[in-house]
Design a protein around this motif. Structure first.
Motif, PDB file in Angstrom:
ATOM      1  N   ARG A  82     -46.379  46.981 123.923  1.00  0.00           N
ATOM      2  CA  ARG A  82     -45.897  46.641 125.268  1.00  0.00           C
ATOM      3  C   ARG A  82     -47.006  46.840 126.302  1.00  0.00           C
ATOM      4  O   ARG A  82     -47.168  46.025 127.222  1.00  0.00           O
ATOM      5  CB  ARG A  82     -44.671  47.489 125.625  1.00  0.00           C
ATOM      6  CG  ARG A  82     -43.410  47.094 124.865  1.00  0.00           C
ATOM      7  CD  ARG A  82     -42.178  47.754 125.458  1.00  0.00           C
ATOM      8  NE  ARG A  82     -42.207  49.203 125.279  1.00  0.00           N
ATOM      9  CZ  ARG A  82     -41.677  49.831 124.240  1.00  0.00           C
ATOM     10  NH1 ARG A  82     -41.090  49.145 123.273  1.00  0.00           N
ATOM     11  NH2 ARG A  82     -41.722  51.149 124.151  1.00  0.00           N
ATOM     12  N   LYS A  83     -47.766  47.922 126.154  1.00  0.00           N
ATOM     13  CA  LYS A  83     -48.872  48.164 127.086  1.00  0.00           C
ATOM     14  C   LYS A  83     -49.922  47.066 126.988  1.00  0.00           C
ATOM     15  O   LYS A  83     -50.453  46.604 128.006  1.00  0.00           O
ATOM     16  CB  LYS A  83     -49.514  49.527 126.803  1.00  0.00           C
ATOM     17  CG  LYS A  83     -48.720  50.717 127.288  1.00  0.00           C
ATOM     18  CD  LYS A  83     -49.521  51.995 127.123  1.00  0.00           C
ATOM     19  CE  LYS A  83     -48.773  53.192 127.687  1.00  0.00           C
ATOM     20  NZ  LYS A  83     -49.573  54.438 127.582  1.00  0.00           N
ATOM     21  N   LEU A  84     -50.226  46.657 125.767  1.00  0.00           N
ATOM     22  CA  LEU A  84     -51.236  45.615 125.592  1.00  0.00           C
ATOM     23  C   LEU A  84     -50.791  44.323 126.256  1.00  0.00           C
ATOM     24  O   LEU A  84     -51.583  43.662 126.949  1.00  0.00           O
ATOM     25  CB  LEU A  84     -51.501  45.388 124.098  1.00  0.00           C
ATOM     26  CG  LEU A  84     -52.604  44.365 123.772  1.00  0.00           C
ATOM     27  CD1 LEU A  84     -53.936  44.789 124.383  1.00  0.00           C
ATOM     28  CD2 LEU A  84     -52.735  44.177 122.267  1.00  0.00           C
ATOM     29  N   VAL A  85     -49.542  43.945 126.065  1.00  0.00           N
ATOM     30  CA  VAL A  85     -49.008  42.735 126.690  1.00  0.00           C
ATOM     31  C   VAL A  85     -49.127  42.830 128.214  1.00  0.00           C
ATOM     32  O   VAL A  85     -49.541  41.870 128.883  1.00  0.00           O
ATOM     33  CB  VAL A  85     -47.545  42.508 126.270  1.00  0.00           C
ATOM     34  CG1 VAL A  85     -46.871  41.478 127.169  1.00  0.00           C
ATOM     35  CG2 VAL A  85     -47.482  42.059 124.815  1.00  0.00           C
ATOM     36  N   SER A  86     -48.791  43.987 128.774  1.00  0.00           N
ATOM     37  CA  SER A  86     -48.879  44.174 130.223  1.00  0.00           C
ATOM     38  C   SER A  86     -50.315  44.042 130.712  1.00  0.00           C
ATOM     39  O   SER A  86     -50.592  43.387 131.723  1.00  0.00           O
ATOM     40  CB  SER A  86     -48.329  45.551 130.616  1.00  0.00           C
ATOM     41  OG  SER A  86     -46.951  45.644 130.343  1.00  0.00           O
ATOM     42  N   HIS A  87     -51.242  44.669 129.989  1.00  0.00           N
ATOM     43  CA  HIS A  87     -52.653  44.604 130.384  1.00  0.00           C
ATOM     44  C   HIS A  87     -53.189  43.178 130.287  1.00  0.00           C
ATOM     45  O   HIS A  87     -53.989  42.749 131.142  1.00  0.00           O
ATOM     46  CB  HIS A  87     -53.479  45.527 129.500  1.00  0.00           C
ATOM     47  CG  HIS A  87     -53.249  46.989 129.748  1.00  0.00           C
ATOM     48  ND1 HIS A  87     -52.882  47.480 130.980  1.00  0.00           N
ATOM     49  CD2 HIS A  87     -53.346  48.065 128.922  1.00  0.00           C
ATOM     50  CE1 HIS A  87     -52.764  48.802 130.904  1.00  0.00           C
ATOM     51  NE2 HIS A  87     -53.038  49.172 129.669  1.00  0.00           N
ATOM     52  N   ILE A  88     -52.767  42.450 129.267  1.00  0.00           N
ATOM     53  CA  ILE A  88     -53.231  41.070 129.107  1.00  0.00           C
ATOM     54  C   ILE A  88     -52.844  40.228 130.311  1.00  0.00           C
ATOM     55  O   ILE A  88     -53.633  39.413 130.809  1.00  0.00           O
ATOM     56  CB  ILE A  88     -52.652  40.467 127.806  1.00  0.00           C
ATOM     57  CG1 ILE A  88     -53.344  41.076 126.588  1.00  0.00           C
ATOM     58  CG2 ILE A  88     -52.818  38.945 127.785  1.00  0.00           C
ATOM     59  CD1 ILE A  88     -52.704  40.689 125.267  1.00  0.00           C
ATOM     60  N   GLN A  89     -51.637  40.424 130.820  1.00  0.00           N
ATOM     61  CA  GLN A  89     -51.175  39.646 131.975  1.00  0.00           C
ATOM     62  C   GLN A  89     -52.095  39.847 133.178  1.00  0.00           C
ATOM     63  O   GLN A  89     -52.480  38.887 133.858  1.00  0.00           O
ATOM     64  CB  GLN A  89     -49.743  40.085 132.352  1.00  0.00           C
ATOM     65  CG  GLN A  89     -48.726  39.977 131.248  1.00  0.00           C
ATOM     66  CD  GLN A  89     -48.100  38.586 131.174  1.00  0.00           C
ATOM     67  OE1 GLN A  89     -48.736  37.589 131.465  1.00  0.00           O
ATOM     68  NE2 GLN A  89     -46.843  38.544 130.781  1.00  0.00           N
ATOM     69  N   VAL A  90     -52.451  41.099 133.456  1.00  0.00           N
ATOM     70  CA  VAL A  90     -53.317  41.392 134.598  1.00  0.00           C
ATOM     71  C   VAL A  90     -54.720  40.868 134.350  1.00  0.00           C
ATOM     72  O   VAL A  90     -55.346  40.255 135.229  1.00  0.00           O
ATOM     73  CB  VAL A  90     -53.352  42.908 134.881  1.00  0.00           C
ATOM     74  CG1 VAL A  90     -54.339  43.222 136.012  1.00  0.00           C
ATOM     75  CG2 VAL A  90     -51.962  43.418 135.236  1.00  0.00           C
ATOM     76  N   PHE A  91     -55.229  41.100 133.144  1.00  0.00           N
ATOM     77  CA  PHE A  91     -56.585  40.670 132.802  1.00  0.00           C
ATOM     78  C   PHE A  91     -56.751  39.164 133.012  1.00  0.00           C
ATOM     79  O   PHE A  91     -57.726  38.707 133.629  1.00  0.00           O
ATOM     80  CB  PHE A  91     -56.874  41.052 131.353  1.00  0.00           C
ATOM     81  CG  PHE A  91     -58.274  40.757 130.899  1.00  0.00           C
ATOM     82  CD1 PHE A  91     -59.254  41.734 130.952  1.00  0.00           C
ATOM     83  CD2 PHE A  91     -58.612  39.507 130.390  1.00  0.00           C
ATOM     84  CE1 PHE A  91     -60.549  41.463 130.518  1.00  0.00           C
ATOM     85  CE2 PHE A  91     -59.895  39.234 129.948  1.00  0.00           C
ATOM     86  CZ  PHE A  91     -60.868  40.221 130.021  1.00  0.00           C
TER      87      PHE A  91
END
Length: 284
Positions: A67-76
């Motif tokens: 879930r954290k990775l998905v969230s970070h990908i969105q911002v990146f």
């Protein structure tokens, strides 16, 4: 009147500083608000399918880290520009796999999504780069083929063939995206010297002691031609040592912990992660 004029002139720099501070604070709040929206946004189904089929490391992560990775990908993807070079077409697969590998380093690290640069240039394959060195009045220009590079306070350059290979094989100890983005973590304290920002002030002394000793070991092994789980390129400089061990930490954690337990512990504290706990390791 003269005193009023002098007072106004003396106050002007303070007013300008206060104005810039207020402007920066508002800008930061807007960025934080936008990031919060992006963090809560579900990843597009086609993006999630790319992660599941072409980034095996994603499936090994615990659900919380997924879930954290998905969230970070969105911002990146919102804050970085990924641009093709050499007529290379930047597809969703390119964007997602670069973002996923870069954001794996950020899973538990408090940070700011690699500040100080915005552009990622992608070539279809290894590319030719030139470099210039000065020896007194002599200027020597040389060229070399590269899979990636990170310019200090500038763009990251990547070769897609190596990006894709790094995503598909998460156990060979080589990942060009993690390597180059580790350099970006390294330079967050203004110098690319193998010393990233660490979560607590108490860690710096131990980090320096352990990494200095381990770097010296790698230099001796390189001079003697001895093999190690850490690629010999890491012995060329402290900055490269940090980037190479980052690749090893995420892709060969069992071997790194077995042969360099103190080093593994330092990187575990640096990234606030323990890849040994992730699923389906089965490394020799």
């Amino acid at each position: 009147m003269r005193q009023i004029l002098i007072y106004c002139l003396l106050s002007l720099p303070i007013m300008i500083m206060l104005g810039w501070f207020y402007f920066d604070k508002r800008k930061l709040k807007r960025k934080e608000a936008r990031r919060a929206v992006l963090n809560a946004k579900p990843l597009a189904p086609e993006y999630l399918q790319i992660l599941k089929t072409q980034y095996p490391l994603y499936s090994r992560l615990p659900e919380e880290l997924q879930r954290k990775l998905v969230s970070h990908i969105q911002v990146f993807l919102d804050e970085k520009d990924i641009i093709g070079r050499g007529e290379f077409d930047v597809t969703d697969t390119v964007r997602v796999l670069i973002a996923a590998q870069a954001c794996t380093l950020l899973l538990n690290r408090p940070g700011n999504y690699y500040p100080g640069f915005r552009t990622i240039l992608v070539y279809p394959d290894t590319y030719v780069a030139s470099s210039t060195q000065h020896d007194g009045l002599l200027q020597v220009t040389s060229t070399s083929t590269r899979a990636g590079e990170s310019w200090h306070r500038g763009p990251i350059v990547l070769a897609w063939e190596h990006v894709l290979q790094g995503a598909l094989d998460s156990r060979d100890g080589h990942n060009v995206v993690m390597h180059e983005f580790a350099h970006k973590l390294d330079e967050e304290n203004a110098a690319m010297d193998g010393l990233p920002l660490l979560p607590t002030a108490e860690q710096y002394q131990q980090w320096s002691q352990v990494l200095s000793a381990e770097f010296a070991v790698q230099q001796r092994k390189l001079a003697n031609g001895d093999d190690d789980v850490i690629d010999s390129y890491g012995a060329t400089s402290p900055a490269e040592f940090f980037a190479v061990v980052t690749e090893t930490f995420f892709e060969k954690p069992q071997q790194l912990q077995r042969h360099h337990p103190k080093l593994y512990e330092q990187f575990k504290q640096c990234y606030l992660l323990n890849p040994l706990e992730w699923r389906e390791l089965n490394q020799s």
